[in-house]
Every structure is written in C-alpha cells, then in structure tokens.
Design a protein around this motif. Structure first.
Motif, PDB file in Angstrom:
ATOM      1  N   GLN A  85       0.827  -1.200   0.000  1.00  0.00           N
ATOM      2  CA  GLN A  85       0.000   0.000   0.000  1.00  0.00           C
ATOM      3  C   GLN A  85       0.869   1.261   0.000  1.00  0.00           C
ATOM      4  OE1 GLN A  85      -3.507   0.698   2.274  1.00  0.00           O
ATOM      5  NE2 GLN A  85      -2.957   2.844   2.407  1.00  0.00           N
ATOM      6  N   HIS A  86       0.747   2.063  -1.023  1.00  0.00           N
ATOM      7  CA  HIS A  86       1.412   3.365  -1.044  1.00  0.00           C
ATOM      8  C   HIS A  86       0.706   4.272  -2.036  1.00  0.00           C
ATOM      9  CE1 HIS A  86       3.484   1.189  -4.328  1.00  0.00           C
ATOM     10  NE2 HIS A  86       3.765   2.369  -4.849  1.00  0.00           N
ATOM     11  N   HIS A  87       1.049   5.535  -1.960  1.00  0.00           N
ATOM     12  CA  HIS A  87       0.402   6.554  -2.787  1.00  0.00           C
ATOM     13  C   HIS A  87       1.416   7.107  -3.795  1.00  0.00           C
ATOM     14  CE1 HIS A  87      -2.653   6.195   0.254  1.00  0.00           C
ATOM     15  NE2 HIS A  87      -1.783   6.518   1.185  1.00  0.00           N
ATOM     16  N   HIS A  88       0.935   7.984  -4.689  1.00  0.00           N
ATOM     17  CA  HIS A  88       1.813   8.504  -5.727  1.00  0.00           C
ATOM     18  C   HIS A  88       1.676  10.007  -5.906  1.00  0.00           C
ATOM     19  CE1 HIS A  88       1.566   4.197  -6.769  1.00  0.00           C
ATOM     20  NE2 HIS A  88       2.852   4.378  -7.011  1.00  0.00           N
ATOM     21  N   ALA A  89       2.814  10.647  -6.115  1.00  0.00           N
ATOM     22  CA  ALA A  89       2.851  12.060  -6.464  1.00  0.00           C
ATOM     23  C   ALA A  89       3.350  12.172  -7.899  1.00  0.00           C
ATOM     24  CB  ALA A  89       3.783  12.825  -5.523  1.00  0.00           C
ATOM     25  N   THR A  90       2.642  12.941  -8.715  1.00  0.00           N
ATOM     26  CA  THR A  90       3.011  13.101 -10.120  1.00  0.00           C
ATOM     27  C   THR A  90       3.413  14.535 -10.391  1.00  0.00           C
ATOM     28  OG1 THR A  90       1.363  11.437 -10.711  1.00  0.00           O
ATOM     29  CG2 THR A  90       2.212  12.794 -12.499  1.00  0.00           C
ATOM     30  N   CYS A  91       4.506  14.709 -11.135  1.00  0.00           N
ATOM     31  CA  CYS A  91       4.948  16.050 -11.516  1.00  0.00           C
ATOM     32  C   CYS A  91       4.183  16.497 -12.762  1.00  0.00           C
ATOM     33  CB  CYS A  91       6.444  16.082 -11.764  1.00  0.00           C
ATOM     34  SG  CYS A  91       7.013  17.723 -12.272  1.00  0.00           S
ATOM     35  N   GLN A  92       3.546  17.650 -12.658  1.00  0.00           N
ATOM     36  CA  GLN A  92       2.733  18.137 -13.778  1.00  0.00           C
ATOM     37  C   GLN A  92       3.598  18.649 -14.924  1.00  0.00           C
ATOM     38  OE1 GLN A  92       0.528  20.700 -11.114  1.00  0.00           O
ATOM     39  NE2 GLN A  92      -1.397  19.781 -11.783  1.00  0.00           N
ATOM     40  N   LYS A  93       4.881  18.879 -14.647  1.00  0.00           N
ATOM     41  CA  LYS A  93       5.741  19.394 -15.708  1.00  0.00           C
ATOM     42  C   LYS A  93       6.469  18.274 -16.451  1.00  0.00           C
ATOM     43  CE  LYS A  93       9.084  23.066 -16.526  1.00  0.00           C
ATOM     44  NZ  LYS A  93      10.146  23.852 -15.859  1.00  0.00           N
ATOM     45  N   CYS A  94       7.159  17.384 -15.722  1.00  0.00           N
ATOM     46  CA  CYS A  94       7.978  16.375 -16.400  1.00  0.00           C
ATOM     47  C   CYS A  94       7.337  14.984 -16.376  1.00  0.00           C
ATOM     48  CB  CYS A  94       9.374  16.323 -15.792  1.00  0.00           C
ATOM     49  SG  CYS A  94       9.426  15.603 -14.141  1.00  0.00           S
ATOM     50  N   GLY A  95       6.265  14.811 -15.612  1.00  0.00           N
ATOM     51  CA  GLY A  95       5.561  13.528 -15.619  1.00  0.00           C
ATOM     52  C   GLY A  95       6.119  12.483 -14.674  1.00  0.00           C
ATOM     53  N   ARG A  96       7.185  12.830 -13.968  1.00  0.00           N
ATOM     54  CA  ARG A  96       7.774  11.890 -13.016  1.00  0.00           C
ATOM     55  C   ARG A  96       6.731  11.442 -11.983  1.00  0.00           C
ATOM     56  NH1 ARG A  96      13.188  12.433 -10.470  1.00  0.00           N
ATOM     57  NH2 ARG A  96      13.365  14.254 -11.775  1.00  0.00           N
ATOM     58  N   VAL A  97       6.787  10.172 -11.600  1.00  0.00           N
ATOM     59  CA  VAL A  97       5.856   9.641 -10.595  1.00  0.00           C
ATOM     60  C   VAL A  97       6.674   9.107  -9.428  1.00  0.00           C
ATOM     61  CG1 VAL A  97       4.037   7.958 -10.132  1.00  0.00           C
ATOM     62  CG2 VAL A  97       4.214   9.002 -12.399  1.00  0.00           C
ATOM     63  N   THR A  98       6.401   9.593  -8.222  1.00  0.00           N
ATOM     64  CA  THR A  98       7.190   9.231  -7.055  1.00  0.00           C
ATOM     65  C   THR A  98       6.304   8.576  -5.994  1.00  0.00           C
ATOM     66  OG1 THR A  98       8.664  11.091  -7.493  1.00  0.00           O
ATOM     67  CG2 THR A  98       8.742  10.164  -5.286  1.00  0.00           C
ATOM     68  N   ASP A  99       6.851   7.539  -5.337  1.00  0.00           N
ATOM     69  CA  ASP A  99       6.122   6.848  -4.282  1.00  0.00           C
ATOM     70  C   ASP A  99       6.006   7.701  -3.033  1.00  0.00           C
ATOM     71  OD1 ASP A  99       5.790   4.479  -5.717  1.00  0.00           O
ATOM     72  OD2 ASP A  99       7.743   3.713  -5.093  1.00  0.00           O
ATOM     73  N   TYR A 100       4.887   7.578  -2.358  1.00  0.00           N
ATOM     74  CA  TYR A 100       4.698   8.202  -1.055  1.00  0.00           C
ATOM     75  C   TYR A 100       4.103   7.150  -0.119  1.00  0.00           C
ATOM     76  CZ  TYR A 100       2.343  10.910   2.589  1.00  0.00           C
ATOM     77  OH  TYR A 100       1.868  11.373   3.787  1.00  0.00           O
ATOM     78  N   PHE A 101       4.937   6.695   0.830  1.00  0.00           N
ATOM     79  CA  PHE A 101       4.474   5.666   1.753  1.00  0.00           C
ATOM     80  C   PHE A 101       3.842   6.345   2.964  1.00  0.00           C
ATOM     81  CE2 PHE A 101       7.405   3.552  -1.000  1.00  0.00           C
ATOM     82  CZ  PHE A 101       6.833   2.315  -1.200  1.00  0.00           C
ATOM     83  N   GLY A 102       2.741   7.003   2.711  1.00  0.00           N
ATOM     84  CA  GLY A 102       2.053   7.745   3.768  1.00  0.00           C
ATOM     85  C   GLY A 102       1.086   6.870   4.526  1.00  0.00           C
ATOM     86  N   PRO A 103       0.195   7.513   5.262  1.00  0.00           N
ATOM     87  CA  PRO A 103      -0.727   6.756   6.116  1.00  0.00           C
ATOM     88  C   PRO A 103      -1.671   5.880   5.315  1.00  0.00           C
ATOM     89  CG  PRO A 103      -1.347   9.071   6.014  1.00  0.00           C
ATOM     90  CD  PRO A 103      -0.025   8.950   5.333  1.00  0.00           C
ATOM     91  N   SER A 104      -2.053   4.763   5.911  1.00  0.00           N
ATOM     92  CA  SER A 104      -3.058   3.890   5.317  1.00  0.00           C
ATOM     93  C   SER A 104      -4.411   4.597   5.316  1.00  0.00           C
ATOM     94  CB  SER A 104      -3.118   2.607   6.140  1.00  0.00           C
ATOM     95  OG  SER A 104      -4.425   2.088   6.112  1.00  0.00           O
TER      96      SER A 104
END
Ligand code: ZN
Ligand code: MN
Length: 142
Positions: A85-104
């Motif tokens: 279980q994890h979430h995702h942050a997407t960059c609106q400029k370059c499209g990069r997608v990064t994991d965010y292991f935040g709260p359930s």
C-alpha cells in the motif's frame, strides 16, 4: 526467475523469457513506466518482442495481482510492481511519478463504506504538483 512468477507457473501460465523480463524490469525500477517505455527498454535485448506482447503481459500481471496499473496520466497507464500500500505524487511538468508511503486509508475506507453502503476494496491518493528538479529549474532566471 522472480519468485512471484512461480505462482503463475503453478497455475499453468506460460512464462516465456520475454514475459519474465517484463516483470523483472518492472520489479527493478522505481520509474512507474508506461507500456511503451517498457517496450523501448527491452527491445534491444529481445528484438522479437512486440508491443502486443508487452500489453498482453501487463494485462495478465495486473489481473493476477502482481502489478498495479496507475492512471496518473491521461495518455497512458503506468505500471508498478510494488503492490504494497502506497500513494503517488506526479509532476505536472515532467511527468515523473514518485512513491509516497504515507498513512493507510483503511479508516477512511470504512467511513466511506458506512456512508455509501458499498463494500470498498481499496483507496489510494494521487498528488499532483512540481517535483524537486522542476522546482529548481523554475527558479532559474531565464
Ligand atoms: Zn518534474
Ligand atoms: Mn509506486
């Protein structure tokens, strides 16, 4: 062969070297690639690889629960072999997608169930904004 694939083999699925390579590639990247990016990365090693095989294999892996399909992009699905279980942050400029292991989101899910009457299976967050690299390049004077 990656251990996770043995489950599929036991179910009688054909695991060609190409199919194994697709899963292996996904498992060893944090980039959340599109099918096209996976094809471009593997084609030099497998000249006989077709886009159809990449798409079919991804569909099969998603169906079997070994890969998550992310709809962070309007143009193409992105894929993630990290099914924890994890979430995702997407960059609106370059499209990069990064994991965010935040709260359930389990407690939110339960709340949503009692309010909607649905039996809900999953929830995740998609964040949008500017990645660190794009923030830095934005700050450079033209
Ligand atoms: Zn960016
Ligand atoms: Mn991810």
């Amino acid at each position: 062969m990656d251990e996770e694939l043995l489950v599929l083999r036991r179910k009688g699925m054909r695991l060609t070297p190409q199919r194994q390579a697709i899963y292996h590639y996904l498992k060893n990247t944090k980039s959340h690639p599109t099918a096209e990016e996976i094809f471009a990365a593997l084609h030099p090693r497998f000249p006989g690889l077709s886009r159809g095989t990449v798409y079919n294999t991804l569909n099969m892996l998603v169906q079997e629960g070994l890969v998550r399909e992310l709809r962070v992009d309007d143009t193409a699905s992105r894929y993630d072999a990290d099914t924890s279980q994890h979430h995702h942050a997407t960059c609106q400029k370059c499209g990069r997608v990064t994991d965010y292991f935040g709260p359930s989101l389990d407690s939110l899910l339960r709340e949503a169930e009692s309010e909607t009457g649905y039996r809900l299976e999953s929830a995740e967050l998609y964040f949008e904004g500017l990645c660190p690299a794009c923030q830095a390049s934005n700050n450079v004077a033209p």
